[in-house]
Design an enzyme around this catalytic site. Structure first.
Site, PDB file in Angstrom:
ATOM      1  N   ARG A  76       0.835  -1.214   0.000  1.00 29.70           N
ATOM      2  CA  ARG A  76       0.000   0.000   0.000  1.00 29.70           C
ATOM      3  C   ARG A  76       0.869   1.264   0.000  1.00 29.70           C
ATOM      4  O   ARG A  76       0.452   2.316   0.457  1.00 29.70           O
ATOM      5  CB  ARG A  76      -0.952  -0.035   1.183  1.00 29.70           C
ATOM      6  CG  ARG A  76      -2.026  -1.113   1.060  1.00 29.70           C
ATOM      7  CD  ARG A  76      -3.283  -0.729   1.798  1.00 29.70           C
ATOM      8  NE  ARG A  76      -4.305  -1.753   1.728  1.00 29.70           N
ATOM      9  CZ  ARG A  76      -5.266  -1.777   0.803  1.00 29.70           C
ATOM     10  NH1 ARG A  76      -5.308  -0.852  -0.131  1.00 29.70           N
ATOM     11  NH2 ARG A  76      -6.170  -2.725   0.818  1.00 29.70           N
ATOM     12  N   GLU A  77       2.088   1.140  -0.492  1.00 33.66           N
ATOM     13  CA  GLU A  77       3.004   2.297  -0.582  1.00 33.66           C
ATOM     14  C   GLU A  77       2.377   3.397  -1.445  1.00 33.66           C
ATOM     15  O   GLU A  77       1.941   3.152  -2.570  1.00 33.66           O
ATOM     16  CB  GLU A  77       4.334   1.835  -1.201  1.00 33.66           C
ATOM     17  CG  GLU A  77       5.279   2.946  -1.618  1.00 33.66           C
ATOM     18  CD  GLU A  77       5.803   3.764  -0.449  1.00 33.66           C
ATOM     19  OE1 GLU A  77       6.229   3.174   0.537  1.00 33.66           O
ATOM     20  OE2 GLU A  77       5.786   5.010  -0.545  1.00 33.66           O
ATOM     21  N   ASN A 114      -8.435   2.660  -6.460  1.00 35.21           N
ATOM     22  CA  ASN A 114      -8.426   4.125  -6.457  1.00 35.21           C
ATOM     23  C   ASN A 114      -7.094   4.752  -6.055  1.00 35.21           C
ATOM     24  O   ASN A 114      -6.634   5.680  -6.713  1.00 35.21           O
ATOM     25  CB  ASN A 114      -9.536   4.618  -5.534  1.00 35.21           C
ATOM     26  CG  ASN A 114     -10.882   4.415  -6.184  1.00 35.21           C
ATOM     27  OD1 ASN A 114     -11.117   4.943  -7.269  1.00 35.21           O
ATOM     28  ND2 ASN A 114     -11.741   3.632  -5.577  1.00 35.21           N
ATOM     29  N   ILE A 137     -12.056  -5.621  -5.498  1.00 31.47           N
ATOM     30  CA  ILE A 137     -13.318  -6.330  -5.254  1.00 31.47           C
ATOM     31  C   ILE A 137     -14.437  -5.327  -4.972  1.00 31.47           C
ATOM     32  O   ILE A 137     -15.604  -5.639  -5.136  1.00 31.47           O
ATOM     33  CB  ILE A 137     -13.216  -7.341  -4.091  1.00 31.47           C
ATOM     34  CG1 ILE A 137     -12.895  -6.650  -2.770  1.00 31.47           C
ATOM     35  CG2 ILE A 137     -12.199  -8.425  -4.401  1.00 31.47           C
ATOM     36  CD1 ILE A 137     -13.166  -7.535  -1.562  1.00 31.47           C
ATOM     37  N   ASP A 138     -14.071  -4.107  -4.540  1.00 33.18           N
ATOM     38  CA  ASP A 138     -15.092  -3.139  -4.121  1.00 33.18           C
ATOM     39  C   ASP A 138     -15.876  -2.521  -5.289  1.00 33.18           C
ATOM     40  O   ASP A 138     -16.946  -1.952  -5.082  1.00 33.18           O
ATOM     41  CB  ASP A 138     -14.445  -2.003  -3.316  1.00 33.18           C
ATOM     42  CG  ASP A 138     -13.961  -2.458  -1.956  1.00 33.18           C
ATOM     43  OD1 ASP A 138     -14.220  -3.621  -1.592  1.00 33.18           O
ATOM     44  OD2 ASP A 138     -13.312  -1.655  -1.255  1.00 33.18           O
ATOM     45  N   HIS A 182     -15.599  -0.584   1.949  1.00 38.31           N
ATOM     46  CA  HIS A 182     -15.378   0.467   2.933  1.00 38.31           C
ATOM     47  C   HIS A 182     -16.197   1.709   2.625  1.00 38.31           C
ATOM     48  O   HIS A 182     -16.825   2.287   3.488  1.00 38.31           O
ATOM     49  CB  HIS A 182     -13.890   0.828   2.934  1.00 38.31           C
ATOM     50  CG  HIS A 182     -13.340   0.828   4.307  1.00 38.31           C
ATOM     51  ND1 HIS A 182     -12.728  -0.266   4.853  1.00 38.31           N
ATOM     52  CD2 HIS A 182     -13.366   1.774   5.283  1.00 38.31           C
ATOM     53  CE1 HIS A 182     -12.380   0.016   6.101  1.00 38.31           C
ATOM     54  NE2 HIS A 182     -12.761   1.242   6.371  1.00 38.31           N
TER      55      HIS A 182
HETATM   56  O1  F6P Z   1      -9.640  -4.275  -1.602  1.00 36.76           O
HETATM   57  C1  F6P Z   1     -10.590  -3.442  -1.024  1.00 36.76           C
HETATM   58  C2  F6P Z   1     -10.741  -3.813   0.411  1.00 36.76           C
HETATM   59  O2  F6P Z   1     -11.035  -5.150   0.387  1.00 36.76           O
HETATM   60  C3  F6P Z   1     -11.776  -3.073   1.248  1.00 36.76           C
HETATM   61  O3  F6P Z   1     -13.090  -3.468   1.076  1.00 36.76           O
HETATM   62  C4  F6P Z   1     -11.255  -3.329   2.622  1.00 36.76           C
HETATM   63  O4  F6P Z   1     -11.725  -2.442   3.538  1.00 36.76           O
HETATM   64  C5  F6P Z   1      -9.794  -3.167   2.424  1.00 36.76           C
HETATM   65  O5  F6P Z   1      -9.533  -3.613   1.119  1.00 36.76           O
HETATM   66  C6  F6P Z   1      -8.963  -3.847   3.458  1.00 36.76           C
HETATM   67  O6  F6P Z   1      -7.712  -4.179   2.958  1.00 36.76           O
HETATM   68  P1  F6P Z   1      -6.338  -4.262   3.769  1.00 36.76           P
HETATM   69  O7  F6P Z   1      -6.645  -4.852   5.088  1.00 36.76           O
HETATM   70  O8  F6P Z   1      -5.497  -5.128   2.889  1.00 36.76           O
HETATM   71  O9  F6P Z   1      -5.828  -2.869   3.876  1.00 36.76           O
END
Ligand code: F6P
Length: 343
Positions: A76-77, A114, A137-138, A182
């Site tokens: 998530r960088e 995004n 997936i969202d 989310h």
């Molecule tokens: O990929 C989207 C998602 O699945 C969201 O619905 C969820 O809140 C989030 O990623 C959580 O991802 P991580 O725990 O990997 O940050």
């Protein structure tokens, strides 16, 4: 054809089923049709910052179509969102540009949701040749009718709801199932409809607890002693409970005295082999991305519009979210069939 271009490809953000199918779609088209070279960058933008990558041959792309996750790894960088820099430390975007040039890349393909597409746009504005491919997936990426990963997640969530029906029926319970999402309620909406959920709660439609309680009691009066409540993880949780499913479950019990149980589906929705629909969509996106690169048509994201793959400018979609419209026909039809959205 051998156009000699060298493509870097990375996957960033949360993983989802179908990423490897997209990598394969880009890579096979780039190598077989255009004679390009492919470089797989490790762990999202982290790999570009640390210059961690491997050359990928067509052989490396065999056998990955059906495999879940991402062969490249992800992170998530967010290179443009830097913590305080130490003195004389180089900006991460500058490091990325430097490494992009050192690696001899002609283009960077960013597969992501995004956050990734926002970074892709910023890199494109910094002068890199960038192509985006939407995945999550969202299903909340602006500018496309669908992201890959979504169909697989809905399949998994719908199957889970199917399984809850029989146990809910046997025990005459209210089953609350929490699915991912989310900001956007797409998974809850689709899986809720596909699984015959009675109550569907999504972040885009504020719910009133009394409405849910009233609705469930009315079902009991109609001799429907069990119900399924599908909640998106992003709905309001004013309580101390760790999950919204737990909160809604406690509130329903307090208000109705009906027996409740909750299930949080979690990461099962993101894992495993992609559905056939996701394999097809990811492959279509991947091949279209390679065609854009061959045309030197950069700064674009491949997108699905009316079942056609088109390209949209990254700057038009970056920073925007595609949410469920509370007036969406799917919501209205569902309400017309007697479902409750808590509003
Ligand atoms: O990929 C989207 C998602 O699945 C969201 O619905 C969820 O809140 C989030 O990623 C959580 O991802 P991580 O725990 O990997 O940050």
């Amino acid at each position: 054809m051998n156009n000699g271009m060298k493509i870097g490809i990375l996957t960033a953000g949360g993983d989802c089923p179908g990423i490897n199918a997209a990598i394969r779609g880009v890579g096979k088209t780039a190598i077989v049709k255009y004679g390009m070279h492919l470089v797989g960058i490790s762990d999202g933008f982290t790999g570009l910052i640390h210059k961690e990558y491997t050359e990928l041959t067509e052989r490396d792309l065999s056998g990955i179509l059906t495999v879940g996750g991402t062969i490249l790894g992800t992170s998530r960088e967010k290179p443009f969102k830097e913590a305080r820099k130490k003195k004389n430390e180089i900006r991460k975007p500058d490091l990325i540009r430097e490494h992009y040039e050192q690696m001899g890349l002609d283009c960077l393909v960013c597969i992501g949701g995004n956050g990734t597409l926002k970074t892709a746009n910023l890199l494109s504005q910094e002068g890199l040749n960038v192509i985006g491919i939407p995945k999550t997936i969202d299903n909340d990426v602006w500018g496309t009718d669908m992201t890959f990963g979504f169909d697989s997640a809905v399949n998994i969530a719908a199957e889970a709801i199917d399984r809850l029906h029989s146990t809910a029926n046997s025990h005459k319970r209210i089953m609350i199932i929490e699915v991912m999402g989310h900001h956007a309620g797409w998974i809850a909406l689709y899986a809720g409809i596909a699984g015959g959920g009675d109550v569907i709660l999504i972040p885009e439609i504020p719910y009133k607890e009394e409405k849910i309680a009233e609705y469930l009691m009315h079902r009991v009066e109609q001799n429907k002693p069990y119900s399924i409540v599908v909640v998106a993880e992003g709905i309001k949780n004013p309580g101390k409970e760790r999950s919204v499913a737990q909160y809604i479950s406690n509130r329903i019990y307090e208000m109705t005295n009906l027996e409740t149980r909750e299930t949080v589906l979690g990461y099962i929705q993101r894992g495993g082999s992609p559905s056939p629909m996701d394999r097809v969509l990811a492959t279509r996106y991947g091949t279209a991305a390679a065609d854009l690169i061959a045309d030197h048509d950069f700064g674009k994201m491949v997108s699905l519009k009316n079942n056609k793959i088109i390209a949209v400018p990254l700057k038009e979609i970056a920073g925007k979210l595609r949410l469920v419209d509370p007036e969406d026909p799917m919501v209205l039809h569902s309400i017309n069939m007697g479902n409750c959205f808590g509003s």
